[in-house]
Design an enzyme around this catalytic site. Structure first.
Site, PDB file in Angstrom:
ATOM      1  N   ASP A  33      97.039  51.029  27.837  1.00  0.00           N
ATOM      2  CA  ASP A  33      96.957  49.953  28.829  1.00  0.00           C
ATOM      3  C   ASP A  33      95.521  49.424  28.829  1.00  0.00           C
ATOM      4  OD1 ASP A  33      99.012  49.297  31.433  1.00  0.00           O
ATOM      5  OD2 ASP A  33      96.960  48.545  31.614  1.00  0.00           O
ATOM      6  N   SER A 117     113.130  39.260  30.250  1.00  0.00           N
ATOM      7  CA  SER A 117     113.374  39.114  31.695  1.00  0.00           C
ATOM      8  C   SER A 117     114.519  38.150  31.973  1.00  0.00           C
ATOM      9  CB  SER A 117     112.089  38.563  32.320  1.00  0.00           C
ATOM     10  OG  SER A 117     112.339  38.010  33.572  1.00  0.00           O
ATOM     11  N   ALA A 118     115.109  38.299  33.144  1.00  0.00           N
ATOM     12  CA  ALA A 118     116.125  37.350  33.602  1.00  0.00           C
ATOM     13  C   ALA A 118     115.508  35.967  33.834  1.00  0.00           C
ATOM     14  CB  ALA A 118     116.760  37.861  34.884  1.00  0.00           C
ATOM     15  N   TYR A 148     106.043  32.037  32.717  1.00  0.00           N
ATOM     16  CA  TYR A 148     106.492  33.404  32.427  1.00  0.00           C
ATOM     17  C   TYR A 148     107.795  33.428  31.594  1.00  0.00           C
ATOM     18  CZ  TYR A 148     108.120  38.175  33.628  1.00  0.00           C
ATOM     19  OH  TYR A 148     108.579  39.469  33.586  1.00  0.00           O
ATOM     20  N   LYS A 191     107.159  42.878  44.103  1.00  0.00           N
ATOM     21  CA  LYS A 191     108.412  42.136  44.226  1.00  0.00           C
ATOM     22  C   LYS A 191     109.078  42.476  45.557  1.00  0.00           C
ATOM     23  CE  LYS A 191     109.051  41.491  39.400  1.00  0.00           C
ATOM     24  NZ  LYS A 191     110.045  41.266  38.382  1.00  0.00           N
ATOM     25  N   LYS A 199     106.252  46.048  54.384  1.00  0.00           N
ATOM     26  CA  LYS A 199     106.189  45.395  55.701  1.00  0.00           C
ATOM     27  C   LYS A 199     106.909  46.238  56.760  1.00  0.00           C
ATOM     28  CE  LYS A 199     105.913  40.796  53.590  1.00  0.00           C
ATOM     29  NZ  LYS A 199     106.595  39.504  53.354  1.00  0.00           N
ATOM     30  N   ARG A 285     120.769  34.956  41.840  1.00  0.00           N
ATOM     31  CA  ARG A 285     120.719  35.506  40.475  1.00  0.00           C
ATOM     32  C   ARG A 285     121.393  36.872  40.455  1.00  0.00           C
ATOM     33  NH1 ARG A 285     114.942  36.038  37.975  1.00  0.00           N
ATOM     34  NH2 ARG A 285     115.349  33.879  37.368  1.00  0.00           N
TER      35      ARG A 285
HETATM   36  P1  NAD Z   1     103.348  46.091  35.499  1.00  0.00           P
HETATM   37  O1  NAD Z   1     102.526  44.913  35.837  1.00  0.00           O
HETATM   38  O2  NAD Z   1     103.446  47.195  36.485  1.00  0.00           O
HETATM   39  O3  NAD Z   1     102.886  46.711  34.097  1.00  0.00           O
HETATM   40  C1  NAD Z   1     102.405  45.940  33.033  1.00  0.00           C
HETATM   41  C2  NAD Z   1     101.193  46.636  32.483  1.00  0.00           C
HETATM   42  O4  NAD Z   1     100.730  45.901  31.340  1.00  0.00           O
HETATM   43  C3  NAD Z   1     100.021  46.687  33.479  1.00  0.00           C
HETATM   44  O5  NAD Z   1      99.605  48.014  33.720  1.00  0.00           O
HETATM   45  C4  NAD Z   1      98.943  45.875  32.789  1.00  0.00           C
HETATM   46  O6  NAD Z   1      97.633  46.385  33.020  1.00  0.00           O
HETATM   47  C5  NAD Z   1      99.348  46.011  31.333  1.00  0.00           C
HETATM   48  N1  NAD Z   1      98.720  44.954  30.532  1.00  0.00           N
HETATM   49  C6  NAD Z   1      98.594  43.648  30.847  1.00  0.00           C
HETATM   50  N2  NAD Z   1      97.865  43.017  29.912  1.00  0.00           N
HETATM   51  C7  NAD Z   1      97.552  43.953  28.979  1.00  0.00           C
HETATM   52  C8  NAD Z   1      96.781  43.912  27.788  1.00  0.00           C
HETATM   53  N3  NAD Z   1      96.216  42.772  27.388  1.00  0.00           N
HETATM   54  N4  NAD Z   1      96.634  45.052  27.078  1.00  0.00           N
HETATM   55  C9  NAD Z   1      97.185  46.216  27.503  1.00  0.00           C
HETATM   56  N5  NAD Z   1      97.914  46.314  28.640  1.00  0.00           N
HETATM   57  C10 NAD Z   1      98.093  45.189  29.365  1.00  0.00           C
HETATM   58  O7  NAD Z   1     104.806  45.506  35.157  1.00  0.00           O
HETATM   59  P2  NAD Z   1     106.196  46.274  35.014  1.00  0.00           P
HETATM   60  O8  NAD Z   1     106.984  45.976  36.235  1.00  0.00           O
HETATM   61  O9  NAD Z   1     106.001  47.655  34.607  1.00  0.00           O
HETATM   62  O10 NAD Z   1     106.858  45.440  33.819  1.00  0.00           O
HETATM   63  C11 NAD Z   1     106.862  45.902  32.479  1.00  0.00           C
HETATM   64  C12 NAD Z   1     107.500  44.862  31.584  1.00  0.00           C
HETATM   65  O11 NAD Z   1     108.828  44.563  32.024  1.00  0.00           O
HETATM   66  C13 NAD Z   1     106.758  43.518  31.527  1.00  0.00           C
HETATM   67  O12 NAD Z   1     106.868  42.964  30.238  1.00  0.00           O
HETATM   68  C14 NAD Z   1     107.548  42.659  32.480  1.00  0.00           C
HETATM   69  O13 NAD Z   1     107.418  41.287  32.175  1.00  0.00           O
HETATM   70  C15 NAD Z   1     108.964  43.163  32.223  1.00  0.00           C
HETATM   71  N6  NAD Z   1     109.864  42.899  33.361  1.00  0.00           N
HETATM   72  C16 NAD Z   1     109.679  43.598  34.517  1.00  0.00           C
HETATM   73  C17 NAD Z   1     110.519  43.329  35.598  1.00  0.00           C
HETATM   74  C18 NAD Z   1     110.344  44.070  36.912  1.00  0.00           C
HETATM   75  O14 NAD Z   1     111.117  43.798  37.834  1.00  0.00           O
HETATM   76  N7  NAD Z   1     109.398  44.989  37.056  1.00  0.00           N
HETATM   77  C19 NAD Z   1     111.547  42.379  35.488  1.00  0.00           C
HETATM   78  C20 NAD Z   1     111.676  41.693  34.275  1.00  0.00           C
HETATM   79  C21 NAD Z   1     110.859  41.976  33.216  1.00  0.00           C
END
Ligand code: NAD
Length: 333
Positions: A33, A117-118, A148, A191, A199, A285
């Site tokens: 990360d 993602s959705a 996004y 989210k 809250k 959704r």
């Molecule tokens: P999160 O934000 O908790 O985790 C993402 C991590 O990626 C963070 O820790 C961030 O520091 C790291 N990151 C960002 N830029 C980076 C970089 N340049 N180099 C290295 N690390 C980097 O998000 P999450 O909820 O764990 O989501 C994980 C994945 O799932 C993402 O791709 C997100 O788009 C996708 N997603 C999540 C959801 C959800 O509801 N959580 C829904 C749809 C898609």
């Protein structure tokens, strides 16, 4: 069991849980990360933990050296409040997936999972609170969420072409809202399930029994518990299915309904204030799970009430610990 496995985005919510899960199964994991280690939501001592900015090709080459499988969960993202206001930042995540794919190819990675993602689905299909659930084929003709969603759709196609042209077994999961303990619950990227839990917990802790709700509360969503997310992700990664696949719950709930659930868990009744100017996303959704049932013989099934019970308790404990001056400890069990 796979050889060395890279989890990109391991300091985040889903990545952190996946590292812990894979390590518990005995998989050798490299966890990467860009955040400093003390900001990782969880850190697993059994994993090779590295701090690298994966927008850089060099960093991706380091991260994928000797790796057999890659789970790409790294992205600059958050809930509607974040993605509606940070479209350029969201689109820059294209660098992460593109460079990770290039490095994976150079280092002979066999399998590559991309967390889509959705938000790839068009707004025009999500204008009713009780519209038809989203099928994978609904992503085209394309008009995804601005910023996004476009990045996710583009990166899906990049994965497809790396599979077709260079033979990497890419797999694409389209996550629908994931929630659970160890997720973001404050700071603007959280989210709805985490925000509403926070809250409600604040209301319990302060005695001020009110809550602000974004929109009129009638908008609908489905929310997938993290345990279902991890199971679906690993099953898809090791399946033969090469097309994008929904990984989401099909238990539809309105935001008001979600507040009802949290009120019951927290044991409070809250006076609801509706902020109609706040970001609210699409009107309705839900995930159509016909395809995932057919190809994996499985679909997410953890009931929202059960998953929210654990999520609320975890967030409440974080807030109570903070109020008592006890620091949050990122750890791996
Ligand atoms: P999160 O934000 O908790 O985790 C993402 C991590 O990626 C963070 O820790 C961030 O520091 C790291 N990151 C960002 N830029 C980076 C970089 N340049 N180099 C290295 N690390 C980097 O998000 P999450 O909820 O764990 O989501 C994980 C994945 O799932 C993402 O791709 C997100 O788009 C996708 N997603 C999540 C959801 C959800 O509801 N959580 C829904 C749809 C898609």
């Amino acid at each position: 069991m796979a050889g060395l496995t890279l989890v990109a985005g391991a300091g985040g919510f889903i990545g952190g849980q996946l590292v812990r899960d894979l390590a518990a199964e005995g998989t050798a994991v490299r966890a990467v990360d860009c955040k400093p280690f003390d900001l990782w939501f969880q850190r697993c001592d059994e994993a090779q933990n590295q701090m690298l900015d994966l927008r850089e090709l060099r960093a991706c080459e380091t991260a994928t050296k000797g790796v057999e499988e890659v789970y790409n969960l790294a992205a600059d993202m958050g809930g509607m409040g974040f993605i509606e206001r940070n479209k350029a930042l969201c689109m820059l995540s294209v660098l992460i997936n593109t460079h990770l794919l290039m490095a994976a190819r150079a280092n002979g990675v066999a399998r590559f999972f991309f967390s889509s993602s959705a938000c790839v689905y068009a707004d025009s299909r999500q204008r009713e609170t009780d519209g038809p659930p989203l099928k994978e084929s609904d992503a085209y003709p394309a008009m995804p969420e601005d910023g996004y969603g476009w990045e996710k759709l583009f990166s899906e196609r990049m994965c497809r072409h790396f599979r077709e042209d260079f033979g990497i077994a890419t797999r694409i999961g389209r996550y629908h809202n994931v929630y659970g303990p160890f997720g973001t619950w404050e700071g603007g990227r959280e989210k709805a399930p985490a925000a509403i839990s926070r809250k409600a917990a604040a209301a319990v802790l302060t005695g001020r029994h009110e809550i602000e709700i974004w929109g009129d509360g009638e908008q609908t969503r489905s929310f997938m518990h993290i345990d279902d997310c991890l199971k679906g992700t690993k099953m898809l990664m090791h399946s033969d299915f090469v097309h994008p696949l929904n990984i989401g719950s099909d238990e539809l709930v309105s935001i008001n309904g979600l507040v009802d659930i949290v009120e019951e868990i927290a044991g409070v009744r809250l006076k609801r204030r509706y902020n109609l100017d706040a970001p609210k996303g699409v009107r309705g959704r839900n995930s159509d799970n016909s395809l995932i049932r057919r190809v994996l013989g499985w679909a997410p099934s953890i009931k929202l009430k059960d998953g929210m019970e654990k999520t609320y308790r975890w967030i409440y404990d974080q807030m109570k610990m903070r109020a008592e001056g006890r620091p949050f400890v990122a750890a791996c069990g």
